[in-house]
Design an enzyme around this catalytic site. Structure first.
Site, PDB file in Angstrom:
ATOM      1  N   ASP A 515       5.477   6.994   7.987  1.00 43.61           N
ATOM      2  CA  ASP A 515       4.496   7.931   7.469  1.00 43.61           C
ATOM      3  C   ASP A 515       3.890   8.616   8.697  1.00 43.61           C
ATOM      4  OD1 ASP A 515       2.717   9.201   5.639  1.00 43.61           O
ATOM      5  OD2 ASP A 515       1.168   7.762   6.208  1.00 43.61           O
ATOM      6  N   ASP A 702       0.484   3.234   6.016  1.00 49.44           N
ATOM      7  CA  ASP A 702      -0.894   2.763   6.111  1.00 49.44           C
ATOM      8  C   ASP A 702      -1.731   3.029   4.879  1.00 49.44           C
ATOM      9  OD1 ASP A 702      -1.155   5.615   6.453  1.00 49.44           O
ATOM     10  OD2 ASP A 702      -3.147   5.224   7.277  1.00 49.44           O
ATOM     11  N   ASP A 706       1.468   5.057   0.293  1.00 52.46           N
ATOM     12  CA  ASP A 706       2.656   4.439   0.875  1.00 52.46           C
ATOM     13  C   ASP A 706       3.055   3.160   0.154  1.00 52.46           C
ATOM     14  OD1 ASP A 706       2.921   6.360   2.943  1.00 52.46           O
ATOM     15  OD2 ASP A 706       1.355   5.344   4.097  1.00 52.46           O
TER      16      ASP A 706
END
Length: 811
Positions: A515, A702, A706
């Site tokens: 990410d 995080d 996600d």
């Protein structure tokens, strides 16, 4: 059944009604304690229930005759059911089905090898209320998850008690005391065996070289007397474990060891009083000494590795300073801290619980948890972790978590879970070891029969050597020592592994997926520009945006924390898209986020293409303005991506940010595949596509958005600032901000696999080579004892190289 009934087994008065009752001949019979219940059930299970029909007297030994320590252990079981006691070692949560789940860490006393672990795990996992029970052979800790509404914790401890083991709640201080006591007992037994061995060997020398017949009997008698303390005291743990294992009908290595010692000793006694050709008192003492020496060295290695987790819990101070309603200071024990308490943390003092800073401004040393040596600045609203150290100035904190719910305890439980969840190679080793003892007994019996029918006078001692030389100690230790050492090494390097499959799967990773915000970047976004599209002033737009983001935990929301927030109600978070709400003053509906979310009526483009993230804020009537946010790259990100490429691991960036900043970041880092503006569903679909092509994926994320792809990846890694939900779904947690710890983990995983295969290969090779040599009569019992101890020591030493390599990297 009333409380006044007597125990069906021993006749003592029962005090808890049906608490310890058991069924005999179709009727529930009262029992006074778990000990009597265990004995009665053993009698019935053995087909000897007629004992109760034919007995004319009650057993002579009743609970009143037991020593105080055993009574205390039994009486204490029900005390663990109290909420006050469980607050120290039981953590509670709710599973997806809405059921309450409890998790506890217990220390098991009496374990001698991997077979003990297997027995306890299988007995507990057979209980319907238990979801999972896994025992770590390296530190003797049992992590158990169960439904507390179906069985109290005392019931679980009773089940362990009936197997012949003792369980107690894990405590760093108590375990340190237990380790000290265990070390002292081991040293005493080793000293007795060593002194006895030396004395008996001195007497054996004249017997071997030849001496007058009239003195030979007295020399043998002296050897027997000197060997007696070695057999009765030093070798006692082997006998106790063997008896326990035979009662539970599960063979362990203590069975052949005990047989070897007792048979050799008894045969030597017979030979002493019947003028036999030889006695082997010296071999018995030497065998016992080297066995104890091997176990002592294994114990020291186990204690050393177990201290890494215990040292974390000992970071908590014993006392704390609490502020009462009148702001007066009072010193209390750490166990007395309650949720909501106000604590004063002076400079140099350890923080005794998790909480939030209420007032003060200081820096906190979190190196023991995160591996980051630089202190972290803390001010009002910042989170504090129990066990870290306040450095500069006084802080006042509000307690949010204590005991088993605190982050420090959670980290230790995750470490235990990682060490206990066995990879495939470990399960294979356990299966081999569980059948190996039975095979050893069969082979030893066959060897004895062969040499006996051949007329060899040494048939017994040849079989004895086979029993000794093939004990599967090294095979039992091959995997748990390596996994424990590797997990401890990575924790010290800033990477906490929480699931056991990680070290094995890391060896097969083909692609690492990142990410962007909060992962490759610091996630500390700042407001760079505001471009109004109407009559609303820039500052007003910022206040409205801050009001929308004030309930969000996403890194984007942090950029607006310093802006005065407008009053906004009816917040609704749209994962991967944005957030909406209603202004309290005029009920104007507002949206903030991606352009296609905030104003779906038209395809709007940002005012200019620049690095950063453009957010559109719009009302239900019109677009109101653009807000540009920018982020900074983590310093360790370039080295991580470069290191992955050198290891032939592909990289990809999947981000929900639709701006050009994602593509620009990927280009600057040379990331191979990029997808910007991706929803959680699109991220998961892309990961599934790579997996369908045979790739194994490590996902690093995080945020809440996600979670789906973290759950779908082969390995999920959450960074230190991740949301709680992301951490829960992660297999490993980056406790420091250094992304290069991922490279360290990949390298350590490869070394761990090699060490495990080396250990298993050596253990199997040693037994395959030693067995035929011993069966041919070329290995005396004393040499067999040395060989078996050396094999176990080699396995432990080889595994400890993983911990040393981790320390070297840290330095």
């Amino acid at each position: 059944m009333t409380h006044s009934e007597n125990c069906f087994h021993c006749g003592e008065s029962t005090t808890e009604g049906e608490r310890w009752a058991t069924e005999i001949d179709g009727q529930m019979r009262p029992m006074c304690c778990p000990g009597c219940k265990a004995i009665a059930e053993t009698i019935v299970a053995s087909g000897l229930k007629d004992y109760y029909k034919h007995r004319t007297e009650l057993p002579e030994l009743s609970p009143a005759d037991l020593d105080d320590s055993e009574l205390t252990a039994r009486d204490t079981l029900t005390l663990y059911d109290s909420d006050a006691m469980q607050r120290r070692f039981v953590a509670r949560s709710v599973n997806p089905q809405g059921e309450e789940i409890a998790e506890a860490t217990l220390v098991i006393d009496g374990i001698s090898c991997a077979a003990c672990s297997w027995l306890i795990e299988h007995r507990l996992n057979a209980i319907p209320a238990v979801e999972q029970a896994v025992l770590n052979l390296s530190n003797h800790r049992l992590v158990i998850r169960w439904r507390p509404d179906q069985m109290p914790v005392s019931g679980l401890m009773e089940a362990i008690y009936r197997l012949g083991y003792k369980a107690s709640p894990f405590s760093a201080t108590d375990e340190e005391n237990l380790r000290t006591q265990e070390s002292k007992r081991a040293i005493r037994r080793l000293a007795v065996a060593g002194i006895g061995m030396m004395q008996v060997m001195m007497i054996a020398v004249p017997l071997y070289v030849g001496m007058a017949t009239q003195y030979e009997f007295f020399m043998r008698l002296a050897s027997m007397i000197l060997a007696l303390p070695v057999v009765l005291y030093s070798a006692r743990p082997f006998f106790e474990a063997a008896i326990r294992d035979l009662k539970t009908r599960h063979l362990t290595m203590d069975v052949p060891v005990s047989l070897a010692i007792i048979l050799a000793f008894c045969a030597s006694i017979w030979s002493t009083f019947n003028q036999g050709s030889e006695v082997y008192f010296d071999s018995v003492c030497m065998f016992t000494f080297f066995l104890l020496l091997g176990r002592f060295l294994e114990m020291r290695a186990r204690h050393k590795m177990g201290k890494s987790g215990n040292n974390m819990l000992t970071l908590l101070p014993n006392i704390a300073i609490r502020l009462n309603d009148a702001e007066e200071q009072e010193i209390i024990a750490t166990e007395e801290i309650q949720l909501g308490d106000q604590l004063l943390i002076k400079p140099g003092h350890s923080i005794p619980a998790d909480g939030v800073v209420v007032s003060g401004n200081s820096s906190v040393d979190e190196a023991a948890l995160t591996g980051e040596y630089l202190p972290v600045s803390k001010k009002s609203g910042a989170r504090l972790i129990g066990g870290t150290v306040n450095v500069d100035s006084p802080l006042t904190m509000n307690v949010t978590a204590t005991g088993a719910e605190a982050q420090l305890s959670t980290i230790v439980r995750l470490m235990d879970r990682a060490q206990q969840e066995k990879p495939r190679v470990a399960l294979i080793a356990d299966q081999i070891a569980s059948y190996f003892v039975a095979a050893v007994l069969v082979v030893a019996t066959s060897v004895f029969s062969f040499w006996w029918f051949q007329g060899n006078d040494e048939a017994f001692f040849i079989a004895l050597s086979v029993l000794v030389v093939t004990c599967p100690c090294a095979l039992s230790l091959a995997t748990p020592t390596a996994l424990t050492a590797a997990t401890a090494s990575l924790r010290e390097a800033g990477l906490l592994i929480s699931k056991g499959h990680v070290l094995e799967t890391l060896n097969h990773i083909d692609r690492v997926v990142f990410d962007k915000t909060g992962t490759l970047t610091l996630g500390k976004l700042t407001i760079e520009r505001v471009v109004a599209l109407g009559d609303v002033p820039d500052q007003t737009l910022l206040e409205w945006a801050a009001g929308l983001e004030q309930t969000s935990s996403h890194p984007i929301a942090r950029a607006f924390r310093r802006v005065k927030a407008a009053a906004v109600t009816d917040h609704q978070q749209h994962t991967g898209l944005g957030i909406e709400g209603r202004l309290a003053e005029n009920h104007l509906q507002l949206k903030l986020g991606r352009p296609d979310f905030a104003w779906p009526q038209d395809s709007l483009q940002p005012p200019e293409h620049t690095e950063g993230q453009w957010l559109l804020i719009a009302s239900e009537n019109q677009p109101l303005g653009w807000i540009l946010l920018s982020d900074s790259l983590r310093k360790s990100a370039p080295g991580l991506v470069s290191g992955l490429h050198k290891r032939n691991i592909k990289t990809a960036l999947l981000t929900g940010d639709p701006s050009l900043s994602g593509a620009a970041l990927a280009d600057s880092l040379n990331i191979q595949d990029t997808m910007t503006g991706a929803s959680p569903e699109q991220k998961l679909a892309q990961v599934r596509e790579w997996q369908s092509n045979g790739e194994r994926i490590l996902m690093v994320g995080d945020g809440i958005n996600d979670v789906p792809v973290l759950a779908g990846a082969d390995i999920a890694l959450a960074v230190s600032d991740a949301t709680d939900l992301a951490k829960t779904n992660a297999d490993t947690l980056l406790t420091s901000g250094r992304l290069d710890a991922i490279l360290n983990a990949i390298d350590t995983a490869g070394k761990t696999r090699r060490v495990i295969y080396q250990n298993i290969g050596w253990a199997l090779l040693y037994n395959l080579l030693a067995l035929p040599v011993a069966a041919m009569g070329y290995v005396p019992p004393w040499a067999a004892a040395i060989g078996m101890s050396f094999s176990s020591l080699l396995v432990v030493t080889n595994a400890l190289r993983l911990a040393k390599s981790g320390s070297a990297r840290q330095s």
